[in-house]
Design a protein around this motif. Structure first.
Motif, PDB file in Angstrom:
ATOM      1  N   PHE A  35       0.827  -1.007  -0.052  1.00 46.69           N
ATOM      2  CA  PHE A  35       0.081   0.105   0.000  1.00 46.69           C
ATOM      3  C   PHE A  35       1.038   1.120   0.055  1.00 46.69           C
ATOM      4  O   PHE A  35       2.089   1.136   0.193  1.00 46.69           O
ATOM      5  CB  PHE A  35      -1.018   0.045   1.083  1.00 46.69           C
ATOM      6  N   ARG A  36       0.395   2.288  -0.207  1.00 46.05           N
ATOM      7  CA  ARG A  36       0.979   3.491  -0.206  1.00 46.05           C
ATOM      8  C   ARG A  36       0.177   4.763   0.199  1.00 46.05           C
ATOM      9  O   ARG A  36      -0.996   4.626   0.317  1.00 46.05           O
ATOM     10  CB  ARG A  36       1.761   3.824  -1.427  1.00 46.05           C
ATOM     11  N   GLN A  37       0.732   5.676   0.961  1.00 50.36           N
ATOM     12  CA  GLN A  37       0.231   6.888   1.448  1.00 50.36           C
ATOM     13  C   GLN A  37       0.956   8.065   1.265  1.00 50.36           C
ATOM     14  O   GLN A  37       1.872   8.232   1.864  1.00 50.36           O
ATOM     15  CB  GLN A  37      -0.119   6.450   3.106  1.00 50.36           C
ATOM     16  N   THR A  89       5.040   9.350  -5.568  1.00 45.09           N
ATOM     17  CA  THR A  89       5.662   9.763  -4.290  1.00 45.09           C
ATOM     18  C   THR A  89       4.619   9.608  -2.934  1.00 45.09           C
ATOM     19  O   THR A  89       3.655   9.966  -2.955  1.00 45.09           O
ATOM     20  CB  THR A  89       5.965  11.299  -4.308  1.00 45.09           C
ATOM     21  N   ALA A  90       5.264   8.648  -2.240  1.00 40.25           N
ATOM     22  CA  ALA A  90       4.484   8.181  -0.828  1.00 40.25           C
ATOM     23  C   ALA A  90       5.335   7.399  -0.123  1.00 40.25           C
ATOM     24  O   ALA A  90       6.414   6.921  -0.352  1.00 40.25           O
ATOM     25  CB  ALA A  90       3.289   7.399  -1.400  1.00 40.25           C
ATOM     26  N   VAL A  91       4.967   7.131   1.146  1.00 36.26           N
ATOM     27  CA  VAL A  91       5.366   6.084   1.975  1.00 36.26           C
ATOM     28  C   VAL A  91       4.706   4.740   1.662  1.00 36.26           C
ATOM     29  O   VAL A  91       3.532   4.732   1.656  1.00 36.26           O
ATOM     30  CB  VAL A  91       5.086   6.509   3.387  1.00 36.26           C
ATOM     31  N   TYR A  92       5.686   3.945   1.218  1.00 37.82           N
ATOM     32  CA  TYR A  92       5.044   2.523   0.817  1.00 37.82           C
ATOM     33  C   TYR A  92       5.159   1.530   2.077  1.00 37.82           C
ATOM     34  O   TYR A  92       6.233   1.262   2.798  1.00 37.82           O
ATOM     35  CB  TYR A  92       5.946   2.063  -0.405  1.00 37.82           C
ATOM     36  N   TYR A  93       4.137   0.838   2.111  1.00 41.34           N
ATOM     37  CA  TYR A  93       3.916   0.026   3.267  1.00 41.34           C
ATOM     38  C   TYR A  93       3.750  -1.613   2.963  1.00 41.34           C
ATOM     39  O   TYR A  93       2.837  -1.742   1.854  1.00 41.34           O
ATOM     40  CB  TYR A  93       2.723   0.256   4.241  1.00 41.34           C
ATOM     41  N   CYS A  94       4.345  -2.333   3.592  1.00 40.03           N
ATOM     42  CA  CYS A  94       4.053  -3.629   3.340  1.00 40.03           C
ATOM     43  C   CYS A  94       3.277  -4.510   4.236  1.00 40.03           C
ATOM     44  O   CYS A  94       3.425  -3.753   5.477  1.00 40.03           O
ATOM     45  CB  CYS A  94       5.473  -4.481   3.205  1.00 40.03           C
ATOM     46  N   ALA A  95       2.122  -5.093   3.822  1.00 39.39           N
ATOM     47  CA  ALA A  95       1.252  -5.478   4.817  1.00 39.39           C
ATOM     48  C   ALA A  95       1.062  -7.278   4.497  1.00 39.39           C
ATOM     49  O   ALA A  95       1.293  -7.575   3.465  1.00 39.39           O
ATOM     50  CB  ALA A  95       0.006  -5.043   4.593  1.00 39.39           C
ATOM     51  N   SER A  96       0.435  -8.007   5.431  1.00 42.07           N
ATOM     52  CA  SER A  96       0.356  -9.303   5.381  1.00 42.07           C
ATOM     53  C   SER A  96      -1.062  -9.690   5.919  1.00 42.07           C
ATOM     54  O   SER A  96      -1.423  -9.000   6.910  1.00 42.07           O
ATOM     55  CB  SER A  96       1.404 -10.285   5.844  1.00 42.07           C
TER      56      SER A  96
END
Length: 124
Positions: A35-37, A89-96
Motif C-alpha cells: 500500500f502507499r500513503q 511519491t508516498a510512503v510505501y507499506y508492506c502488509a500481510s
C-alpha cells in the motif's frame, strides 16, 4: 505473529526505477500486499500476491509499471517499480494477511500485520 521490514525507498527522477523489499519473519504464508500513503491522502492499495500460488493483483494506476513478487528462500516480497512518476511519491507499506480471502484483499483493514514503511520520492 509476523514481522515485516521494508527497505529500498529513496529519491529518484521521473522515469527511473526502484525495487522495494519486504522481509518477513514468523509465519510467512497467506497474502502480502503493498500500500502507499501520500501526505494528506488515505492509504491506497498498490498490489497484492498470494504466497503459495503467486497469484497477483494490481491497482489500475500501477498496472504495467509495477511488479510484485516473492522469494520463498529469502522470505521476502518485492515491488519492482518502473517508469516512476511524481504522483508515485508516498510512503510505501508492506502488509500481510494470515488467511487469504477468496477474493483479492485491497482494503487496509483486511490486513493483519504492517511494516514501518519506506519513503519513495519521485522528482519531475
Amino acid at each position: 505473529q509476523v514481522q515485516l521490514v521494508e527497505s529500498g525507498g529513496g529519491l529518484v527522477q521521473a522515469g527511473d526505477s526502484l525495487r522495494l523489499s519486504c522481509a518477513a519473519s514468523g509465519r510467512t504464508f497467506g497474502t502480502y500486499a503493498w500500500f502507499r500513503q501520500a501526505p494528506g491522502k488515505e492509504r491506497e492499495f498498490v498490489a497484492t500476491i498470494r504466497w503459495t500460488t503467486r497469484n497477483t493483483y494490481y491497482a489500475d494506476i500501477v498496472k504495467g509499471r509495477f511488479t510484485i513478487s516473492r522469494d520463498n528462500t529469502k522470505n521476502t516480497v518485492y515491488l519492482q517499480m518502473n517508469s516512476l512518476k511524481p504522483e508515485d511519491t508516498a510512503v510505501y507499506y508492506c502488509a500481510s494477511r494470515v488467511f487469504p480471502l477468496s477474493r483479492h484483499s485491497v482494503v487496509p483493514s483486511e490486513y493483519d500485520y504492517w511494516g514501518q514503511g519506506t519513503q519513495v520520492a519521485v522528482s519531475a
